[in-house]
Structure formats: structure tokens, C-alpha cells
Write a protein that holds these residues in place. Structure first.
Motif, PDB file in Angstrom:
ATOM      1  N   VAL A  89     -15.723  -5.787  -4.209  1.00 36.16           N
ATOM      2  CA  VAL A  89     -15.574  -5.080  -5.485  1.00 36.16           C
ATOM      3  C   VAL A  89     -15.941  -3.605  -5.330  1.00 36.16           C
ATOM      4  N   ILE A  90     -17.046  -3.329  -4.667  1.00 38.81           N
ATOM      5  CA  ILE A  90     -17.482  -1.936  -4.508  1.00 38.81           C
ATOM      6  C   ILE A  90     -16.499  -1.155  -3.651  1.00 38.81           C
ATOM      7  N   TRP A  91     -16.056  -1.753  -2.553  1.00 41.30           N
ATOM      8  CA  TRP A  91     -15.117  -1.044  -1.682  1.00 41.30           C
ATOM      9  C   TRP A  91     -13.786  -0.795  -2.378  1.00 41.30           C
ATOM     10  N   GLU A  92     -13.257  -1.789  -3.075  1.00 40.57           N
ATOM     11  CA  GLU A  92     -11.973  -1.602  -3.752  1.00 40.57           C
ATOM     12  C   GLU A  92     -12.080  -0.583  -4.878  1.00 40.57           C
ATOM     13  N   ARG A  93     -13.239  -0.485  -5.477  1.00 36.07           N
ATOM     14  CA  ARG A  93     -13.412   0.496  -6.550  1.00 36.07           C
ATOM     15  C   ARG A  93     -13.543   1.914  -6.001  1.00 36.07           C
ATOM     16  N   LEU A  94     -14.297   2.069  -4.938  1.00 29.78           N
ATOM     17  CA  LEU A  94     -14.561   3.405  -4.402  1.00 29.78           C
ATOM     18  C   LEU A  94     -13.488   3.891  -3.440  1.00 29.78           C
ATOM     19  N   ASN A  95     -12.708   2.980  -2.872  1.00 31.59           N
ATOM     20  CA  ASN A  95     -11.745   3.357  -1.833  1.00 31.59           C
ATOM     21  C   ASN A  95     -10.309   3.036  -2.240  1.00 31.59           C
ATOM     22  N   HIS A  96     -10.032   3.073  -3.540  1.00 35.30           N
ATOM     23  CA  HIS A  96      -8.664   2.913  -4.054  1.00 35.30           C
ATOM     24  C   HIS A  96      -8.039   1.587  -3.612  1.00 35.30           C
ATOM     25  N   GLY A  97      -8.775   0.496  -3.824  1.00 37.34           N
ATOM     26  CA  GLY A  97      -8.229  -0.822  -3.548  1.00 37.34           C
ATOM     27  C   GLY A  97      -8.215  -1.215  -2.090  1.00 37.34           C
ATOM     28  N   ARG A  98      -9.031  -0.576  -1.264  1.00 39.69           N
ATOM     29  CA  ARG A  98      -9.017  -0.869   0.172  1.00 39.69           C
ATOM     30  C   ARG A  98     -10.428  -1.136   0.671  1.00 39.69           C
ATOM     31  N   THR A  99     -10.639  -2.322   1.202  1.00 43.67           N
ATOM     32  CA  THR A  99     -11.859  -2.625   1.931  1.00 43.67           C
ATOM     33  C   THR A  99     -11.712  -2.100   3.361  1.00 43.67           C
ATOM     34  N   PRO A 100     -12.785  -2.063   4.150  1.00 48.29           N
ATOM     35  CA  PRO A 100     -12.627  -1.602   5.538  1.00 48.29           C
ATOM     36  C   PRO A 100     -11.583  -2.384   6.323  1.00 48.29           C
ATOM     37  N   GLY A 101     -11.494  -3.699   6.104  1.00 44.61           N
ATOM     38  CA  GLY A 101     -10.477  -4.476   6.800  1.00 44.61           C
ATOM     39  C   GLY A 101      -9.072  -4.104   6.371  1.00 44.61           C
ATOM     40  N   LYS A 102      -8.865  -3.954   5.075  1.00 45.35           N
ATOM     41  CA  LYS A 102      -7.541  -3.551   4.587  1.00 45.35           C
ATOM     42  C   LYS A 102      -7.198  -2.139   5.033  1.00 45.35           C
ATOM     43  N   ALA A 157      -8.118  -0.725   7.818  1.00 45.72           N
ATOM     44  CA  ALA A 157      -7.774  -0.763   9.239  1.00 45.72           C
ATOM     45  C   ALA A 157      -6.381  -1.333   9.467  1.00 45.72           C
ATOM     46  N   VAL A 158      -5.993  -2.322   8.679  1.00 40.96           N
ATOM     47  CA  VAL A 158      -4.686  -2.958   8.855  1.00 40.96           C
ATOM     48  C   VAL A 158      -3.591  -2.200   8.117  1.00 40.96           C
ATOM     49  N   GLY A 159      -3.956  -1.387   7.120  1.00 41.00           N
ATOM     50  CA  GLY A 159      -2.962  -0.663   6.341  1.00 41.00           C
ATOM     51  C   GLY A 159      -2.537  -1.400   5.094  1.00 41.00           C
ATOM     52  N   LEU A 160      -3.483  -2.022   4.393  1.00 45.71           N
ATOM     53  CA  LEU A 160      -3.201  -2.775   3.174  1.00 45.71           C
ATOM     54  C   LEU A 160      -3.935  -2.138   2.001  1.00 45.71           C
ATOM     55  N   ARG A 161      -3.502  -2.531   0.808  1.00 46.54           N
ATOM     56  CA  ARG A 161      -4.116  -1.997  -0.404  1.00 46.54           C
ATOM     57  C   ARG A 161      -3.886  -2.967  -1.549  1.00 46.54           C
ATOM     58  N   VAL A 162      -4.906  -3.173  -2.371  1.00 48.62           N
ATOM     59  CA  VAL A 162      -4.799  -4.020  -3.553  1.00 48.62           C
ATOM     60  C   VAL A 162      -4.333  -3.165  -4.721  1.00 48.62           C
ATOM     61  N   VAL A 163      -3.275  -3.604  -5.398  1.00 53.85           N
ATOM     62  CA  VAL A 163      -2.740  -2.886  -6.551  1.00 53.85           C
ATOM     63  C   VAL A 163      -2.539  -3.873  -7.686  1.00 53.85           C
ATOM     64  N   ASP A 164      -2.308  -3.324  -8.861  1.00 56.09           N
ATOM     65  CA  ASP A 164      -1.973  -4.147 -10.007  1.00 56.09           C
ATOM     66  C   ASP A 164      -0.583  -4.756  -9.816  1.00 56.09           C
ATOM     67  N   ALA A 165      -0.272  -5.785 -10.584  1.00 53.30           N
ATOM     68  CA  ALA A 165       1.016  -6.457 -10.427  1.00 53.30           C
ATOM     69  C   ALA A 165       2.194  -5.533 -10.700  1.00 53.30           C
ATOM     70  N   ASP A 166       1.988  -4.473 -11.493  1.00 51.07           N
ATOM     71  CA  ASP A 166       3.065  -3.522 -11.759  1.00 51.07           C
ATOM     72  C   ASP A 166       2.982  -2.283 -10.882  1.00 51.07           C
ATOM     73  N   GLY A 167       2.120  -2.295  -9.871  1.00 44.02           N
ATOM     74  CA  GLY A 167       2.020  -1.181  -8.936  1.00 44.02           C
ATOM     75  C   GLY A 167       0.945  -0.175  -9.254  1.00 44.02           C
ATOM     76  N   PRO A 198      -3.114   1.211 -10.115  1.00 45.59           N
ATOM     77  CA  PRO A 198      -4.398   1.000  -9.427  1.00 45.59           C
ATOM     78  C   PRO A 198      -5.114  -0.230  -9.964  1.00 45.59           C
ATOM     79  N   VAL A 199      -5.856  -0.877  -9.104  1.00 47.57           N
ATOM     80  CA  VAL A 199      -6.576  -2.083  -9.488  1.00 47.57           C
ATOM     81  C   VAL A 199      -7.832  -1.694 -10.256  1.00 47.57           C
ATOM     82  N   GLY A 200      -8.184  -2.489 -11.276  1.00 41.16           N
ATOM     83  CA  GLY A 200      -9.363  -2.225 -12.086  1.00 41.16           C
ATOM     84  C   GLY A 200     -10.579  -2.986 -11.595  1.00 41.16           C
ATOM     85  N   VAL A 201     -11.731  -2.658 -12.178  1.00 40.86           N
ATOM     86  CA  VAL A 201     -12.977  -3.314 -11.777  1.00 40.86           C
ATOM     87  C   VAL A 201     -12.947  -4.793 -12.147  1.00 40.86           C
ATOM     88  N   GLY A 202     -12.453  -5.103 -13.349  1.00 38.87           N
ATOM     89  CA  GLY A 202     -12.370  -6.502 -13.756  1.00 38.87           C
ATOM     90  C   GLY A 202     -11.451  -7.312 -12.864  1.00 38.87           C
TER      91      GLY A 202
END
Length: 363
Positions: A108-121, A123-133, A135-139
Motif C-alpha cells: 500500500v505504501i509503495w503503490e501510494r508513493l511510487n505511482h502504483g509501483r512496488t520495487p518488484g513491479k 524492476a519488471v516494468g509493471l504498474r497498478v492502475v484503475d480499471a479505466d486507466g 491512477p490507483v487510489g489508497v482504498g
């Protein structure tokens, strides 16, 4: 489609034909994200392999965080709190809090501070986004993490069964989403493009002589860019769109260039020859401009001998020789050496020091 090819900005024709007649096997945009202008975004959804690799990297990061908490938080609590407070129940609560911080707080902290990317994501080049593209929210991040801990990884509820269910959901979902993504309304996409621009085809030897004689003064940058896009991305177009776009581009290029090409040559080879010759002339013109600039304004930091230091060293300048006059008469008490001819002799036993009556004037 014909109207789209025949008119409009030349730089938009390849994209328009690719959207309508592109090769489905060559398409990489499978995330299903659409912009506000109703244009499908070229974004790929992350699948099971890349997400498992990112998870393994994050597991290592979580283990390091757990070790850091155990080495810092436990001694701090033992020092600050009195012994009666630190009992077995308190220790268990502290361990539960640390486990929650590592398993839930880490993503949660990494995705919030790093625009949806944990260190693993990251490194691999991934990102968590909302279903419509968006930014992902805290909830949404919190929901993903809680569902993941409960039924996916580490899967506190029926671990083996939940792992199999999570993998099945990811393999069958069109966007590669897991259970946490379905509940939170999110998805994971690639941030790196799967395709890179290939160099434009070079001129073939039979067309080299014709290309050198071309008049390219009326060929503008927009049309040249459209030709380059066609040559580098033409493999993504299927027939008849590929040939149709090539003929349309050559009609425009042929109307702006002269002389006429040899008969019977395909349009793609003619366009490649024109573009290669234009690039060759541009590179030659750039080299000439750089040579003129270097001659007019030489680089002061360039390594090499300075023009002022080239040549024989200058003659050493020393003190001017002292002009001497004729020898002084014997017994006059004078010595030769002054520009006027004579100077007083140094004081001796028979002459008082310093100027005085015994010093004759200089002649």
C-alpha cells in the motif's frame, strides 16, 4: 477508410490504417484501456509470468523489512516499556502488528508513493492502475493487499486451494487480473513498450544512381515522417491496406520529387530510396555545418598544442650590457664603467668614503 487514406495529416494515416486493418497477431495493446477521445491506448496487460517475477522480488523486499523491524522495533520496545507491560500477549500483538505492516503496509505504501509501483513491479516494468486507466487510489491498494493476503499470497485462508484459484483466475481473465484486482477494480499493466522502432530500409543498389539525382527541395518533414512510419511499421498492416497506403504515399512523394523513377519498381522500394537519400543529404549538410562552426569558433577545451607555442622558443631577455668608456688615466683615482666614461674608484686607504672634496666630478 479510403477517405481516411486520401486526406488528412500524413502522420495520422499509418495509425488510422493500423487501427482498421492492422494484423491482429502483431497487436500488443490488450489492456482494453480507452482514452477520453475514444482512442484505444497502446498498453499491454501484465500476465502471470511477469507478475510472479515481480512478486518474488517483493517477497525479498518484505523479508528485508521484517528483519529491519525485528532488529529495531523489538529492542526499542524493551528499552522504553517496563518489564511488567512486556508479557507474552503484548509480544504477540507486536508480532501481529509487524506482520500486518510487512504484508499489507508494504504494497500500500509503495503503490501510494511510487505511482502504483512496488520495487518488484518497478524492476519488471509493471504498474497498478484503475480499471479505466487512471491512477490507483489508497482504498483500492488496501483492498488489493487485504484480498491478496487472505486468499492469494501468502493465502492465510486455505493456502493451496487459494493459490490454485488465484492462478486460474489470472489465466482465464482477458486482462490477466487476479482476485484482488477484480474486487478492487484495478489491473496491472506494462509500462514498457514491447516493440521498438526498427531502422528504415536502406536504398537498394539499382536505385542508387537515380536517388542521387533527385530534387528533394519540396519534400517536407511531415510527409517524410509519414513515409518513415510506413516503412518501419508496415509489417503491422495487412493487405490491401499495406499496398494502398504505399501507393498513396508514393503519389504524394512522386508529385514533389523529380526525375521520374525507373518503371516497374514497387512503391515501398521507391519510398525507401527517397528517404535514404534525404537522410544522407541531411547528414552531409550537418557535417559541413559542424566543420564551419569548428573553424570559426574553435573549442577552447580541445586537446592539442596552442598556435602561440608552435615554433622556436623566443630569445632569452637578459640585462643590458653596461657601456664602458676609455680607460681612466693613471693616478686619477677614477675607474672605467659608467656611460659617461668614468666613475669614482671604490674607497681605499688613501680616499675617504662617500662623495666629498676628494672626489673629482665625472667628465
Amino acid at each position: 477508410m479510403d477517405a481516411t487514406v486520401a486526406g488528412g495529416d500524413p502522420t495520422d494515416r499509418v495509425a488510422a490504417l493500423g487501427a482498421a486493418g492492422g494484423d491482429p497477431a502483431g497487436r500488443t495493446a490488450d489492456a482494453g484501456l480507452v482514452s477520453g477521445e475514444a482512442v484505444e491506448l497502446d498498453v499491454r496487460a501484465a500476465r502471470l509470468g511477469s507478475r510472479v517475477l515481480a512478486l518474488l522480488i517483493d517477497v525479498v523486499g518484505q523479508a528485508l523489512c521484517a528483519a529491519l523491524l525485528a532488529l529495531t522495533l523489538t529492542p526499542l520496545v524493551l528499552i522504553l516499556l517496563p518489564d511488567p507491560v512486556v508479557d507474552r500477549a503484548f509480544t504477540g500483538a507486536l508480532e501481529t502488528l509487524g506482520l500486518a505492516l510487512v504484508l499489507v503496509g508494504y504494497p500500500v505504501i509503495w503503490e501510494r508513493l511510487n505511482h502504483g509501483r512496488t520495487p518488484g513491479k518497478l524492476a519488471v516494468g509493471l504498474r497498478v492502475v484503475d480499471a479505466d486507466g487512471g491512477p490507483v487510489g489508497v482504498g483500492q491498494s488496501l483492498t488489493r493487499a487485504l484480498v491478496g493476503v487472505a486468499v492469494e499470497w501468502p493465502g492465510l485462508v486455505l493456502p493451496l486451494l487459494s493459490w490454485a484459484a488465484g492462478a486460474t483466475v489470472m489465466l482465464t481473465d482477458p486482462r490477466g487480473r487476479r482476485l484482488g484486482d477484480l474486487v478492487a477494480g484495478t489491473m496491472v499493466v506494462h509500462t514498457r513498450s514491447a516493440q521498438s522502432w526498427r531502422p528504415a530500409p536502406q536504398i537498394i543498389p539499382p536505385l542508387a544512381g537515380w536517388a542521387v539525382t533527385l530534387d528533394l527541395t519540396r519534400l517536407d518533414d511531415a510527409l517524410a515522417l509519414a513515409v518513415r512510419q510506413y516503412l518501419t511499421r508496415g509489417a503491422q498492416l495487412v493487405e490491401p491496406y499495406h499496398s494502398r497506403l504505399g501507393r498513396q504515399l508514393w503519389r504524394e512523394v512522386g508529385a514533389l520529387t523529380s526525375p521520374a523513377p525507373p518503371p516497374g519498381v514497387p512503391e515501398s522500394l521507391l519510398l525507401a530510396a527517397v528517404l535514404a537519400e534525404r537522410n544522407r543529404r541531411g547528414a552531409l549538410r550537418l557535417r559541413r555545418q559542424r566543420a564551419v562552426t569548428a573553424a570559426l569558433w574553435p573549442d577552447p577545451t580541445a586537446v592539442g598544442p596552442s598556435p602561440a607555442t608552435v615554433g622556436p622558443p623566443p630569445a632569452t631577455v637578459g640585462p643590458a650590457p653596461i657601456a664602458t668608456g676609455p680607460p681612466a688615466p693613471a693616478g686619477s683615482g677614477l675607474r672605467a664603467g659608467s656611460p659617461g666614461g668614468y666613475a669614482p674608484a671604490p674607497p681605499g686607504p688613501d680616499r675617504p668614503p662617500g662623495p666629498g672634496p676628494g672626489w673629482p666630478p665625472l667628465s
